[in-house]
Structure formats: structure tokens, C-alpha cells
Design a protein around this motif. Structure first.
Motif, short mmCIF file in Angstrom:
data_model
loop_
_atom_site.label_atom_id
_atom_site.label_comp_id
_atom_site.label_asym_id
_atom_site.label_seq_id
_atom_site.Cartn_x
_atom_site.Cartn_y
_atom_site.Cartn_z
N SER A 100 -48.91 -45.12 -10.20
CA SER A 100 -49.41 -44.58 -8.94
C SER A 100 -48.95 -45.40 -7.76
O SER A 100 -48.68 -46.60 -7.87
N ASN A 101 -48.82 -44.72 -6.62
CA ASN A 101 -48.72 -45.39 -5.33
C ASN A 101 -49.35 -44.46 -4.31
O ASN A 101 -48.71 -43.57 -3.77
N THR A 102 -50.64 -44.64 -4.10
CA THR A 102 -51.42 -43.74 -3.26
C THR A 102 -51.87 -44.43 -1.97
O THR A 102 -52.83 -44.00 -1.35
N THR A 103 -51.18 -45.53 -1.60
CA THR A 103 -51.54 -46.44 -0.51
C THR A 103 -52.78 -47.23 -0.90
O THR A 103 -53.51 -46.86 -1.83
N MET A 144 -53.68 -44.67 -22.66
CA MET A 144 -52.53 -44.71 -21.76
C MET A 144 -52.30 -46.12 -21.21
O MET A 144 -53.21 -46.94 -21.15
N VAL A 145 -51.06 -46.37 -20.82
CA VAL A 145 -50.72 -47.56 -20.04
C VAL A 145 -50.73 -47.14 -18.58
O VAL A 145 -49.98 -46.25 -18.18
N ILE A 146 -51.60 -47.75 -17.79
CA ILE A 146 -51.83 -47.33 -16.40
C ILE A 146 -51.41 -48.46 -15.47
O ILE A 146 -51.93 -49.57 -15.55
N ILE A 147 -50.44 -48.16 -14.59
CA ILE A 147 -49.86 -49.20 -13.74
C ILE A 147 -49.89 -48.78 -12.27
O ILE A 147 -48.98 -48.10 -11.80
N PRO A 148 -50.92 -49.14 -11.54
CA PRO A 148 -50.91 -48.88 -10.09
C PRO A 148 -49.93 -49.83 -9.40
O PRO A 148 -49.80 -50.98 -9.81
#
Length: 508
Positions: free
Chosen positions: A131-134, A177-181
Motif C-alpha cells: 500500500s501507499n495511501t499517504t 498474507m505478507v502485508i507491506i505498507p
């Protein structure tokens, strides 16, 4: 001719531009990406594309567009292909190359394709969420409903996806899942996991799901570092399209330097993130603090120490300043002789610091990027406190001496913050007879400090101000005197003369 899957064979006749192999279009969808912005396309998607072309990851990305701004027509028209122009300096050598990125399989709009997003939760191939949601995207929203189509916030959407996955795979550990913000906040993965856990409890989701959420999914802290300005200026884009032989409405430009540091100790995660083997700029480590420290102190910190100095020397952009030998020698010595020794620790070696400093100098010298010093001066005071005050303190603790370049940079900053009051909330400084706006939450406070300086003790009073620095900088032996002397010298002789004299003194 536009860039598209159908036109790839024609484009391939351009020998200078490698095209994606046909096999890449048949790869399974392994990664869900919240965001369609240029940072994601210029960094994580760059690594995925590179890995696929090396046969390492063999998976594609589904992008989720979460905002109402913009549309996805260009992605559809170009079969999600786009050109990335990589331009800059690497190891002293100029790089200018174009890459056709084929990592994206499709783009879904969360607002009207939410059921298709949830369908992906039931895919055995799906393994990774990025993700990149600011920075404001990773936040707990009151009255969130994860059963909405779609939920309001990014954590709400993520939790809804994970809950659908948990239900479909009956809570199997292997389905985690592998979750990477990649949002630019410290501990982004840990914060996202905490918000998802709070939200799951508020939604009264089953305890077994909350356990699966926390134990079977790996929320990884990460750090991203690459300048991706995005679209090329109109004339440059037209010239590039003419050279490549096709039109591309999704074309982006990035610098050469790239870093994606991902924090995990999970062996399964390392195996899933097989694309990490494709490029040395992608690092998986059990602790990524080293990379954060190097970026904050050497890249961000050197910007902050030299911003006012560069402006007072008459430079508009970083590139312009780096073409001046006096400035280049100053910022090089600042990093190598003052910042690097101060940040050496059990995590950061001297070799780490020197290597990173060399990369920073290459990045500052990039002839393709216009980085304005006035933009860097935004919230100058808080940047000085966060980035540079700890380094200043560490230098004194190590050397018990005044770091001459830090002292000069600090003096230039104080002069930059000397302002006139325009109205209750606006302040402006003057440089070479020209007025400039000061965009700094501490502008009013520093205005008062300068205005009340009737006894030539401004520097002392300012350095003692713990409200500004959360420390008494006047307690650093000799620092106040050095800053005060530098201010007087700059006002009397000009900043360029002071920089040159410092250089001569260091050479003796």
C-alpha cells in the motif's frame, strides 16, 4: 502508435529498448496493491517487473484505485503497460534508460468493483499486499463498517479483504498474507496491524479470526527511498516518445537510486518475497533502523543543514548548488567529516555511512531533477529539530568540539528565519532585496525572538529554548559562540566568503 500489448512486437524493433517477453502476460496475480501512484509504480512495481524478467518472482500485480480522483482509462488503453525513464547519476556515471514495465495485470476501482477485489481474497495465488495511501491513510476511522462495499478507510478495506480470505480458506495458516505498507511513517506495518486488530474488535469479528489476523499474517515495517517526480515535462515527454517510437500516457521518470527495505524475520515471508533477489536496492532484514537512520541523517539532514546556506549563496535548485565547487565541497565535508562520525553505532558502521554519503552526492548531482531549495525550507524548524539536533548532540558527545559546518548551517537557518510580520499568520524574510514567504509553524515564535533581541543575546536565548529543540543547545560547549560569530560574519562578509574561509581553514 500507443504502448500496448498488441504493439509490443512492433516496438521490439527498437533495439535500444528491451520489451517484456510474451510469457509475462500469462503470469498469475500474486500481489494486491492499494494505490496507483508514481511512487508505487516507480519502486515496488519496478522490482516486481525486474524480477519477472529474470524468472524470479513470476507474478503480477492487481492495483486497487481507492480514490475518486483521476480515472483508469489510460491503464485499460495500454493494457497496464507503462514506460519508466530512469535518469540520474550512479557511481559518477550518467544513466538514462527506458524500461517497459509489465508488472501490472489490471486495475480495479474500489468504489464500483469491490466484489472483484473480494474475489481476489479467495485466490490461492495471492500472497502479498502493498500500500501507499499517504500517511493519513493508515488511521482508525470512527464508525467504520467493513461490510460496506467498499469500507471507507484503507485499514477497513484491508480488514474486509483479510476476513473474506479467512472465511474462504477456513483460517488456514498457509492462507495468511505478507502485508507491506510503504507509507512514510516509522513502524508503518506495526501501526497498520494494530489498527486492523482494533477495528476487528470493534466490528466484533470472531476471536479465531483475530488470532489468525495477528499470527498468520506478516505485517512488515518498510522504508522506501526513491525520487519519482512522475510525468516528464511536455517537451521531454514528446522527445522521449519520438525516440522510442510510441505514445505513452502513463510514462513516468525516476532517479537511479532505489531502496525498499522490508523488515521481517519470518522465513516464509522471505520465501514469498523472492523478487528481493532481483536488485540490490531491495533489502529484507530483521531490523531496518540502519536504513532509516542513514536516510534521515545523511539525505534529509544534509538538506536541512545546507538549505538556507544554498539559498543565501543564490542557488534555486539542488542541482545548481552541486555545480558550484564551494558548495559541493562544503556539503561533502559536512556529511563525511561531521555527520558520518556522529551516527556510527552498533547498527551503522563508518563504511555504511561513507557509502551512503557517496550515493547522496550522486543523487544531489542528478541533472534530470529540479529540486527547489525553497520547497526544502518548508517547516524548516521542525526538520532541524528532528533531523539534525540529535546528530549535533551526538557529535559533541563524541568529539567535545564544535562541528564547524553544522554551526554555519545553523547560523544560516537562523538568518533565513529572520522575518517581517505580514499579518497574524504570515511572515516573510528578505534575501538580496527579494522577499520570500516563510512556511514554518515556528515562524511567529522566531519572529518574536529576533524582535526582542536588544542585548545581542538572540543566539543564546534561541539555543536555550527547549520549546523549539526539546533540549538546551546552549549547553553544548562553544556552539552558541560559533553560531553567533557565523551570523556576524555572514552579515559582514557574505555567505560565500564565509564558506570559502571555512574551506581554507580546514585545508590547513
Amino acid at each position: 502508435m500507443i504502448l500496448s500489448k498488441q504493439n509490443i512486437s512492433t516496438i521490439s524493433s527498437n533495439a535500444s529498448l528491451p520489451v517484456p517477453p510474451a510469457t509475462v502476460f500469462a503470469l498469475p496475480e500474486k500481489m494486491l496493491q492499494f494505490g496507483t501512484g508514481v511512487l508505487l509504480r516507480g519502486l515496488p512495481d519496478y522490482f516486481i517487473d525486474k524480477a519477472n524478467k529474470q524468472g524470479l518472482f513470476n507474478g503480477r500485480i492487481v492495483m486497487i484505485k481507492s480514490t475518486s480522483q483521476g480515472d483508469t482509462e489510460a491503464f485499460t488503453r495500454q493494457d497496464n503497460l507503462y514506460t519508466q525513464c530512469v535518469r540520474g547519476i550512479e557511481n559518477g556515471r550518467q544513466v538514462n534508460e527506458a524500461i517497459i514495465n509489465a508488472s501490472v495485470s489490471r486495475v480495479l476501482n474500489a468504489s464500483d468493483q469491490w466484489n472483484e477485489v473480494l474475489d481476489l481474497a479467495r485466490s490461492e495465488d495471492m500472497q502479498i499486499i502493498v500500500s501507499n495511501t499517504t500517511e493519513v491513510g493508515i488511521a482508525l476511522v470512527e464508525n467504520e463498517d467493513i461490510h460496506a462495499a467498499p469500507p471507507i478507510s484503507f485499514p477497513g478495506k484491508l480488514l474486509a479483504f483479510l476476513y473474506a480470505r479467512y472465511q474462504h480458506f477456513k483460517g488456514s495458516k498457509e492462507s495468511g498474507m505478507v502485508i507491506i505498507p510503504t507509507e512514510l511513517i516509522t513502524g508503518n506495518g506495526s501501526k497498520l496491524q494494530s489498527i486492523c486488530s482494533q477495528l476487528a474488535a470493534r466490528q466484533q469479528l470472531p476471536p479465531d479470526f483475530i488470532e489468525w489476523l495477528q499470527q498468520s499474517n506478516d505485517f512488515c515495517n518498510s522504508l522506501v527511498d526513491r525520487i519519482v517526480p512522475g510525468k516528464l515535462p511536455g517537451d521531454e515527454k514528446a522527445a522521449t516518445e519520438s525516440r522510442l517510437g510510441y505514445k505513452d500516457d502513463l510514462m513516468i521518470m525516476s532517479e537511479v537510486y532505489r531502496l525498499w527495505a522490508i523488515e521481517t524475520s519470518n522465513p516464509r515471508t522471505r520465501e514469498i518475497l523472492s523478487f528481493s533477489k532481483a536488485d540490490e536496492g531491495l533489502v529484507i532484514a530483521s531490523d531496518i533502523d540502519k536504513f532509516r537512520e542513514l536516510k534521515l541523517r545523511l539525505l534529509n539532514g544534509s538538506h536541512t543543514f545546507t538549505c538556507a546556506l544554498a539559498l543565501q549563496m543564490g542557488f534555486t535548485t539542488v542541482k545548481e548548488a552541486m555545480e558550484d565547487s564551494s558548495f559541493r565541497n562544503f556539503i561533502t565535508a559536512l556529511m563525511v567529516e561531521e555527520i558520518v562520525p556522529a551516527i556510527v553505532s552498533n547498527k551503522v558502521s563508518k563504511a555504511d555511512g561513507l557509502a551512503f554519503a557517496a550515493q547522496v552526492l550522486d543523487r544531489y548531482s542528478n541533472p534530470f531533477i529540479e529540486h527547489n531549495w525553497m520547497s526544502i525550507s518548508l517547516q524548516y524548524s521542525s526538520k532541524m529539530k528532528m533531523r539534525n539536533v540529535p546528530v549535533l548532540q551526538q557529535y559533541f558527545a563524541l568529539k567535545n568540539a564544535v562541528p564547524a559546518r553544522m554551526a554555519l548551517g545553523f547560523a544560516a537557518y537562523l538568518l533565513f528565519m529572520r522575518s517581517d510580520k505580514i499579518n497574524e499568520h504570515s511572515f516573510a524574510g528578505k534575501m538580496a532585496g527579494k522577499e520570500y514567504a516563510i512556511n514554518d509553524d515556528k515562524a511567529a515564535h522566531l519572529y518574536e525572538l529576533w524582535r526582542n533581541d536588544n542585548t545581542n543575546t538572540f543566539v543564546q536565548h534561541t539555543l536555550r529554548d527547549t520549546g523549539l529543540w526539546e533540549a538546551n543547545l546552549d549547553a553544548l560547549p562553544g556552539f552558541a559562540a560559533a553560531v553567533d560569530k557565523n551570523i556576524e560574519s555572514i552579515q559582514t562578509h557574505g555567505i560565500r566568503s564565509v564558506v570559502q574561509q571555512l574551506q581554507l581553514a580546514a585545508a590547513q
